[in-house]
Design an enzyme around this catalytic site. Sequence first.
Site, PDB file in Angstrom:
ATOM      1  N   TYR A  21      -5.107   3.920   8.073  1.00  0.00           N
ATOM      2  CA  TYR A  21      -6.411   3.243   8.290  1.00  0.00           C
ATOM      3  C   TYR A  21      -6.727   3.654   9.443  1.00  0.00           C
ATOM      4  O   TYR A  21      -6.670   4.828  10.103  1.00  0.00           O
ATOM      5  CB  TYR A  21      -6.409   1.966   7.866  1.00  0.00           C
ATOM      6  CG  TYR A  21      -5.723   1.592   6.679  1.00  0.00           C
ATOM      7  CD1 TYR A  21      -5.893   2.045   5.461  1.00  0.00           C
ATOM      8  CD2 TYR A  21      -4.376   0.885   6.875  1.00  0.00           C
ATOM      9  CE1 TYR A  21      -5.186   1.768   4.346  1.00  0.00           C
ATOM     10  CE2 TYR A  21      -3.588   0.862   5.705  1.00  0.00           C
ATOM     11  CZ  TYR A  21      -3.996   1.097   4.261  1.00  0.00           C
ATOM     12  OH  TYR A  21      -3.158   0.906   3.369  1.00  0.00           O
ATOM     13  N   LYS A  56       0.477   3.520  -2.974  1.00  0.00           N
ATOM     14  CA  LYS A  56      -0.619   4.326  -3.256  1.00  0.00           C
ATOM     15  C   LYS A  56      -0.396   5.759  -2.975  1.00  0.00           C
ATOM     16  O   LYS A  56      -1.132   6.495  -3.579  1.00  0.00           O
ATOM     17  CB  LYS A  56      -1.879   4.118  -1.942  1.00  0.00           C
ATOM     18  CG  LYS A  56      -2.366   2.584  -2.066  1.00  0.00           C
ATOM     19  CD  LYS A  56      -3.308   2.105  -0.955  1.00  0.00           C
ATOM     20  CE  LYS A  56      -3.796   0.812  -0.893  1.00  0.00           C
ATOM     21  NZ  LYS A  56      -4.486   0.369   0.056  1.00  0.00           N
ATOM     22  N   VAL A  68       1.010  -3.828   3.792  1.00  0.00           N
ATOM     23  CA  VAL A  68       1.059  -5.026   4.407  1.00  0.00           C
ATOM     24  C   VAL A  68       2.178  -5.899   4.310  1.00  0.00           C
ATOM     25  O   VAL A  68       2.469  -6.893   4.824  1.00  0.00           O
ATOM     26  CB  VAL A  68       0.004  -5.822   4.187  1.00  0.00           C
ATOM     27  CG1 VAL A  68      -1.467  -5.346   4.826  1.00  0.00           C
ATOM     28  CG2 VAL A  68      -0.352  -5.917   2.841  1.00  0.00           C
ATOM     29  N   TYR A 126      -3.786  -2.471 -10.437  1.00  0.00           N
ATOM     30  CA  TYR A 126      -3.592  -2.418  -8.844  1.00  0.00           C
ATOM     31  C   TYR A 126      -2.785  -3.417  -8.114  1.00  0.00           C
ATOM     32  O   TYR A 126      -1.911  -2.902  -7.343  1.00  0.00           O
ATOM     33  CB  TYR A 126      -5.178  -2.192  -8.244  1.00  0.00           C
ATOM     34  CG  TYR A 126      -5.148  -2.308  -6.858  1.00  0.00           C
ATOM     35  CD1 TYR A 126      -4.750  -0.807  -5.811  1.00  0.00           C
ATOM     36  CD2 TYR A 126      -5.300  -3.457  -5.883  1.00  0.00           C
ATOM     37  CE1 TYR A 126      -4.737  -0.976  -4.553  1.00  0.00           C
ATOM     38  CE2 TYR A 126      -5.270  -3.302  -4.654  1.00  0.00           C
ATOM     39  CZ  TYR A 126      -5.025  -2.331  -3.818  1.00  0.00           C
ATOM     40  OH  TYR A 126      -5.050  -2.156  -2.405  1.00  0.00           O
ATOM     41  N   SER A 133       0.899  -1.257  -0.168  1.00  0.00           N
ATOM     42  CA  SER A 133      -0.058  -0.158   0.043  1.00  0.00           C
ATOM     43  C   SER A 133       0.853   1.245  -0.172  1.00  0.00           C
ATOM     44  O   SER A 133       0.264   2.446  -0.347  1.00  0.00           O
ATOM     45  CB  SER A 133      -0.775  -0.136   1.162  1.00  0.00           C
ATOM     46  OG  SER A 133      -1.858  -0.977   1.129  1.00  0.00           O
TER      47      SER A 133
HETATM   48  O1  DON Z   1      -5.014  -4.706  -1.702  1.00  0.00           O
HETATM   49  C1  DON Z   1      -4.497  -5.203  -0.829  1.00  0.00           C
HETATM   50  O2  DON Z   1      -4.981  -5.690   0.374  1.00  0.00           O
HETATM   51  C2  DON Z   1      -2.993  -5.060  -0.733  1.00  0.00           C
HETATM   52  N1  DON Z   1      -2.359  -5.187  -1.960  1.00  0.00           N
HETATM   53  C3  DON Z   1      -2.514  -4.024  -0.179  1.00  0.00           C
HETATM   54  C4  DON Z   1      -2.827  -3.539   1.364  1.00  0.00           C
HETATM   55  C5  DON Z   1      -2.129  -2.953   2.461  1.00  0.00           C
HETATM   56  O3  DON Z   1      -0.852  -2.997   2.026  1.00  0.00           O
HETATM   57  C6  DON Z   1      -2.608  -2.506   3.482  1.00  0.00           C
HETATM   58  N2  DON Z   1      -1.820  -1.761   4.282  1.00  0.00           N
HETATM   59  N3  DON Z   1      -1.100  -1.837   5.460  1.00  0.00           N
END
Ligand code: DON
Length: 303
Positions: A239, A67, A257, A191, A64
């Site tokens: 978040y 982003k 993540v 994405y 993420s």
């Molecule tokens: O879309 C997802 O769930 C992952 N590709 C990215 C989520 C993420 O990194 C949340 N951050 N802490």
Amino acid sequence: MPDLAQILNRLDREMRADGDWGEVAAYIPELARVPKDRFAIAVVTADGSLYRAGDADEPFSVQSITKVFTLAIALGRSGDQLWHRVGREPSGRAFNSIVQLEQENGRPRNPFINAGAIVVTDEVLSGREPREALAEIVQFLKTACGSDDVYINNAVAASETAHGHRNFALAHFLASFDNLLNPPDLTLGTYFHHCALEMSTVQLARAGRFLVNAPDLPRLISATRVRRLNALMMTCGHYDGSGDFAYRVGIPGKSGVGGGILAIVPNVASIAVWSPGLNRYGNSAKGTEALARLTRLMDWSVF
Ligand code: DON
């Protein structure tokens, strides 16, 4: 200024001494294979000096954190029009929550929760092929970190595609509210692939310098947008853990993540940390703790 090199070595020792490494993300099976006993920290100051400790050259899945970069690109392409499609408020919900999207008629709360980042990706994709949009994202990161050694890990992208049921649900919800310009599978493919970018902690700290307002850099975005991206990182970058991060760390940050966090001390430094074990909000447990200690020791805060 306190001795930054010494402080980073001390944090590296302290983080490794505490045995609780948190839990790696298991919902993307390929990420569950990453050993959790890893820790790295890197700081690049406004004048470009690099300080580092731990496994700072090991590439990891940026997830993420991309982003922030895709939002910079989307704002560059579409300007403030983007805000018709996505909000700028903290969500108070998990990054992959579905319920709020339905309640708020398909306009995601902010660009960093998954629904919002899917809309941002859709904007970056519009009018071209996924490979062209991905090439722009990868090039932006290469330029920002000053290195060509930035890759998409296709195994991670494939793993998330095979298990990304929630993101498919979010994308289809968005489409049902007419808030997707491209077919859901093309937007999601783009994405998943930009989330699967790999960088080292040193590269990420260097890439974050465009958010510091460093004087000598090629300007990737305007100074006003730099401020605005930092504001969004502060309020939405972690978040439903964003308030806790602001309280403990006190500077803007964006987590992924994969266990990375990019944090910015405006006008002073870009900081990257990495440790794959996550806390209950899905943000790096040791990474957050190390940042909290670093900002206290350096007296860095935006407050
Ligand atoms: O879309 C997802 O769930 C992952 N590709 C990215 C989520 C993420 O990194 C949340 N951050 N802490």
